[in-house]
Design an enzyme around this catalytic site. Structure first.
Site, PDB file in Angstrom:
ATOM      1  N   GLY A  20      10.859 -63.786 -91.532  1.00 57.90           N
ATOM      2  CA  GLY A  20      10.403 -63.011 -89.961  1.00 57.90           C
ATOM      3  C   GLY A  20      11.367 -64.170 -88.817  1.00 57.90           C
ATOM      4  N   THR A 100       2.068 -59.874 -86.352  1.00 63.79           N
ATOM      5  CA  THR A 100       0.330 -59.715 -86.395  1.00 63.79           C
ATOM      6  C   THR A 100       0.215 -58.176 -85.396  1.00 63.79           C
ATOM      7  OG1 THR A 100       0.489 -61.991 -85.579  1.00 63.79           O
ATOM      8  CG2 THR A 100       0.786 -61.332 -87.766  1.00 63.79           C
ATOM      9  N   GLU A 163       1.229 -71.431 -83.531  1.00 68.99           N
ATOM     10  CA  GLU A 163       2.916 -71.455 -83.041  1.00 68.99           C
ATOM     11  C   GLU A 163       2.403 -71.176 -80.909  1.00 68.99           C
ATOM     12  OE1 GLU A 163       5.557 -73.557 -83.050  1.00 68.99           O
ATOM     13  OE2 GLU A 163       5.435 -73.493 -81.097  1.00 68.99           O
ATOM     14  N   LYS A 222      -6.406 -71.192 -82.175  1.00 71.48           N
ATOM     15  CA  LYS A 222      -5.040 -70.705 -81.397  1.00 71.48           C
ATOM     16  C   LYS A 222      -5.863 -69.402 -81.359  1.00 71.48           C
ATOM     17  CE  LYS A 222      -1.563 -68.956 -80.730  1.00 71.48           C
ATOM     18  NZ  LYS A 222      -0.450 -68.871 -79.600  1.00 71.48           N
ATOM     19  N   ALA A 270      -2.717 -65.336 -59.268  1.00 70.75           N
ATOM     20  CA  ALA A 270      -2.614 -63.902 -59.478  1.00 70.75           C
ATOM     21  C   ALA A 270      -1.934 -63.467 -59.934  1.00 70.75           C
ATOM     22  CB  ALA A 270      -3.926 -63.052 -58.273  1.00 70.75           C
ATOM     23  N   VAL A 272      -0.021 -58.552 -62.162  1.00 71.76           N
ATOM     24  CA  VAL A 272      -0.732 -56.856 -62.103  1.00 71.76           C
ATOM     25  C   VAL A 272      -1.018 -57.697 -63.363  1.00 71.76           C
ATOM     26  CG1 VAL A 272       0.885 -56.449 -61.211  1.00 71.76           C
ATOM     27  CG2 VAL A 272       1.239 -57.497 -62.747  1.00 71.76           C
ATOM     28  N   PHE A 274      -2.181 -59.721 -67.333  1.00 73.04           N
ATOM     29  CA  PHE A 274      -1.253 -60.076 -68.426  1.00 73.04           C
ATOM     30  C   PHE A 274      -0.718 -59.207 -69.277  1.00 73.04           C
ATOM     31  CE2 PHE A 274      -5.777 -61.556 -69.559  1.00 73.04           C
ATOM     32  CZ  PHE A 274      -5.998 -60.097 -70.851  1.00 73.04           C
ATOM     33  N   CYS A 284       0.493 -63.372 -76.256  1.00 77.11           N
ATOM     34  CA  CYS A 284      -0.158 -62.844 -77.660  1.00 77.11           C
ATOM     35  C   CYS A 284      -1.514 -61.963 -76.708  1.00 77.11           C
ATOM     36  CB  CYS A 284       0.116 -63.368 -78.003  1.00 77.11           C
ATOM     37  SG  CYS A 284       1.593 -63.679 -79.293  1.00 77.11           S
ATOM     38  N   ARG A 424       3.583 -59.877 -58.089  1.00 74.49           N
ATOM     39  CA  ARG A 424       3.389 -61.145 -58.744  1.00 74.49           C
ATOM     40  C   ARG A 424       3.503 -62.187 -57.441  1.00 74.49           C
ATOM     41  NH1 ARG A 424       3.326 -61.678 -64.102  1.00 74.49           N
ATOM     42  NH2 ARG A 424       4.183 -60.163 -64.864  1.00 74.49           N
TER      43      ARG A 424
HETATM   44  P1  NAI Z   1       9.154 -60.070 -83.739  1.00 76.93           P
HETATM   45  O1  NAI Z   1       7.802 -59.203 -84.079  1.00 76.93           O
HETATM   46  O2  NAI Z   1       9.288 -60.802 -83.433  1.00 76.93           O
HETATM   47  O3  NAI Z   1       9.470 -61.199 -85.344  1.00 76.93           O
HETATM   48  C1  NAI Z   1       8.662 -60.515 -86.110  1.00 76.93           C
HETATM   49  C2  NAI Z   1      10.015 -60.216 -87.619  1.00 76.93           C
HETATM   50  O4  NAI Z   1       8.556 -60.728 -88.896  1.00 76.93           O
HETATM   51  C3  NAI Z   1      10.659 -59.448 -86.793  1.00 76.93           C
HETATM   52  O5  NAI Z   1      11.825 -59.785 -86.884  1.00 76.93           O
HETATM   53  C4  NAI Z   1       9.977 -58.559 -88.954  1.00 76.93           C
HETATM   54  O6  NAI Z   1      11.135 -57.696 -89.056  1.00 76.93           O
HETATM   55  C5  NAI Z   1       9.492 -59.840 -89.404  1.00 76.93           C
HETATM   56  N1  NAI Z   1       9.212 -59.567 -91.177  1.00 76.93           N
HETATM   57  C6  NAI Z   1       7.604 -58.336 -91.001  1.00 76.93           C
HETATM   58  N2  NAI Z   1       8.056 -58.124 -91.726  1.00 76.93           N
HETATM   59  C7  NAI Z   1       8.518 -58.689 -92.927  1.00 76.93           C
HETATM   60  C8  NAI Z   1       8.796 -59.196 -94.816  1.00 76.93           C
HETATM   61  N3  NAI Z   1       7.740 -59.123 -94.725  1.00 76.93           N
HETATM   62  N4  NAI Z   1       9.471 -60.086 -94.310  1.00 76.93           N
HETATM   63  C9  NAI Z   1      10.722 -60.319 -93.933  1.00 76.93           C
HETATM   64  N5  NAI Z   1      10.641 -60.326 -92.566  1.00 76.93           N
HETATM   65  C10 NAI Z   1       8.753 -59.764 -92.314  1.00 76.93           C
HETATM   66  O7  NAI Z   1       7.529 -60.751 -83.750  1.00 76.93           O
HETATM   67  P2  NAI Z   1       7.140 -62.735 -83.273  1.00 76.93           P
HETATM   68  O8  NAI Z   1       6.795 -62.943 -81.613  1.00 76.93           O
HETATM   69  O9  NAI Z   1       7.954 -63.745 -83.785  1.00 76.93           O
HETATM   70  O10 NAI Z   1       5.690 -63.149 -83.453  1.00 76.93           O
HETATM   71  C11 NAI Z   1       5.540 -63.710 -84.693  1.00 76.93           C
HETATM   72  C12 NAI Z   1       3.999 -64.069 -84.473  1.00 76.93           C
HETATM   73  O11 NAI Z   1       3.683 -65.342 -84.037  1.00 76.93           O
HETATM   74  C13 NAI Z   1       3.049 -62.872 -84.553  1.00 76.93           C
HETATM   75  O12 NAI Z   1       1.797 -63.460 -85.007  1.00 76.93           O
HETATM   76  C14 NAI Z   1       2.361 -63.556 -83.367  1.00 76.93           C
HETATM   77  O13 NAI Z   1       1.163 -63.764 -82.683  1.00 76.93           O
HETATM   78  C15 NAI Z   1       2.621 -65.103 -83.280  1.00 76.93           C
HETATM   79  N6  NAI Z   1       2.909 -65.694 -81.919  1.00 76.93           N
HETATM   80  C16 NAI Z   1       4.284 -64.890 -81.426  1.00 76.93           C
HETATM   81  C17 NAI Z   1       4.194 -65.914 -79.962  1.00 76.93           C
HETATM   82  C18 NAI Z   1       5.541 -65.219 -79.149  1.00 76.93           C
HETATM   83  O14 NAI Z   1       5.708 -65.947 -77.835  1.00 76.93           O
HETATM   84  N7  NAI Z   1       6.496 -64.145 -79.267  1.00 76.93           N
HETATM   85  C19 NAI Z   1       3.437 -67.520 -79.568  1.00 76.93           C
HETATM   86  C20 NAI Z   1       2.793 -67.935 -80.658  1.00 76.93           C
HETATM   87  C21 NAI Z   1       2.662 -67.431 -81.735  1.00 76.93           C
END
Ligand code: NAI
Length: 458
Positions: A20, A100, A163, A222, A270, A272, A274, A284, A424
């Protein structure tokens, strides 16, 4: 620092893979590569486009400081690839950082597919680390998938390592985190795997900030952290509605409340609301709170589910309430009116627009027949151009540049009466009213002589 030697697994931690390459996987691995020069970090993703961008000069995500870190490590000990199988096979430790989305059943399809890919391709023992935000007991489901498909001689340990980075400050959050959370099985093998992951973080994180616990506590922590943060935003937003009706000022109330050291002053602005995938500095929120609600329902805890659901309901209410205030101020109709939406990302310093409040507000207004000009997305890149001939200027994202615009110029180019809606609380309302704007702000009652009606009577 020497590499970590496993007793049980009899291997040296030299290669890490991350499944990912998104907002979490990319920056996290870039920082690990930077801080652990002796470890090779390969980030794999099914999306060819995303990997191509990670290997180019223009990275797929905007994050202050990220480009510098990537440029320092890429091609040395940081690699981006679509070869998921090779990445899995070569690594001793695998982070799962896939998306997710809010789920209503199971562990989540991307997590499950990542776990199955590991089970299908691994030829040696692995530590599998869930970094994605997952429902409690997801590690157990991952373990079940892996163990049901284990090849002879291949062992797995599944850890939880949620994370906490926030988009917009990801590099800062990763390089100096408040804490690192690691959950693992309380067996000798489990603790050994926990030790291996601790070893990685100890390259730059002080040991007292690395907290280890059981897997379920880690997974729930988390969701709990995000739920608490979201709840603070909904709490201050609930207060903003009262302020608008009474003449109290939400900024003053937030300041008074926040000076109580038991409460603290963070996350009390305060707004609009999240975004579905983030808020003011958090991440998230909507998705994670909904996952918590779902968990409570599964555990037959309807009162607890309802409690957290209300945090989401209040957020929906806030977006709709702000949209209604726009409509009401614009003489109860926005049909065929031109409205400039300033900012489309869910917060400043990120390009992420997933579930941004601006999307909802735009939709509500378009449902009422408004014509929108969206600054910073596709239609308009210049606020002055966006404002020309508009009935209303609506601030949806707290980008710094919106505080330094020449608002006199904006005012002069708009239709009169010119309305400015601050979702905002980032601009100087008094100054704007002096220019001639009718200003409507979250959590305040602002009146100006000669305004057609009390603006706050939403
Ligand atoms: P994202 O959508 O930006 O990235 C996820 C990536 O995983 C995508 O590029 C997708 O193509 C890839 N992917 C999905 N299934 C796959 C597979 N089977 N094999 C290879 N690649 C695959 O998601 P993001 O924002 O990085 O979030 C990831 C996780 O981290 C989520 O669970 C999110 O809740 C959590 N998280 C996100 C934060 C954020 O600020 N975005 C902060 C903390 C946690």
């Amino acid at each position: 620092m020497d590499s970590y030697h496993f007793q049980q697994f009899d291997m040296t931690l030299k290669k890490i893979c991350c499944i990912g390459a998104g907002y979490v996987g990319g920056p996290t691995c870039a920082v690990i590569a930077l801080k652990c020069p002796g470890v090779t970090v390969t980030v794999v993703d099914l999306s060819e486009e995303r990997i191509k961008q990670w290997n180019s000069e223009k990275l797929p995500i905007f994050e202050p400081g990220l480009t510098e870190v990537v440029e320092q490590c890429r091609g040395k000990n940081l690699f981006f690839s679509t070869d998921v199988i090779k990445g899995i096979q070569e690594a001793e430790l695998i982070f799962i950082c896939v998306n997710t989305p809010t789920k209503t059943f199971g562990v989540g399809k991307y997590i499950e597919s990542a776990a199955r890919m590991i089970a299908d391709t691994a030829q040696s023992s692995k530590i599998v680390v869930e970094k994605s935000t997952v429902p409690v007991k997801a590690a157990e489901s991952i373990t079940n998938i892996l163990k049901a498909n284990t090849k002879p001689g291949v062992k797995y340990q599944v850890l939880s390592n949620p994370e906490f980075l926030a988009e917009g400050t990801a590099i800062k959050d990763l390089t100096s985190p408040d804490r690192v959370l690691i959950g693992g099985e309380e067996t000798a093998e489990g603790q050994e795997a926990v030790g291996a992951l601790c070893w990685i973080y100890k390259h730059w994180v002080p040991p007292e900030k690395i907290i280890t616990m059981n897997t379920w506590s880690s997974e729930l922590s988390k969701l709990a952290a995000n739920a608490f943060l979201a709840q603070r935003i909904s709490s201050i937003n609930a207060m903003s509605a009262i302020c608008e009706m009474t003449g109290a000022d939400v900024t003053e109330v937030a300041h008074a409340v926040g000076t109580d050291s038991r409460i603290g002053n963070k996350f009390l602005r305060a707004s609009v609301g999240f975004g579905g995938l983030s808020g003011f500095g958090g991440s998230c929120f909507q998705k994670d709170v909904l996952n918590l609600v779902y968990l409570c329902e599964c555990l037959n805890l309807p009162e607890v589910a309802e409690y957290w659901q209300q945090v989401i309901n209040l957020n929906d209410y806030q977006r709709r309430r702000f949209s209604n205030r726009i409509i009401e101020a614009l003489f109860n109709t926005v049909t065929n009116k031109k409205i400039a939406i300033m900012g489309f990302a869910f917060k400043k310093d990120t390009g992420d627009t997933r579930e941004s409040p601006a999307i909802y507000i735009s939709k509500y207004l378009m449902d009422e027949g408004a014509h929108l000009l969206k600054e910073l997305v596709t239609i308009c890149h210049d606020p002055y151009q966006a404002a020309e001939g508009c009935h209303a200027f609506v601030i949806c994202t707290e980008w710094d540049e919106f505080t330094s615009i020449d608002y006199k110029r904006i005012y002069n180019s708009m239709l009169k009466p010119a309305f400015l809606f601050d979702g905002r609380l980032i601009v100087d309302h008094k100054k704007l009213m002096e220019i001639g704007f009718n200003v409507v702000a979250i959590g305040k009652r602002l009146t100006r002589p000669n305004v057609h009606r009390p603006l706050a009577a939403a």
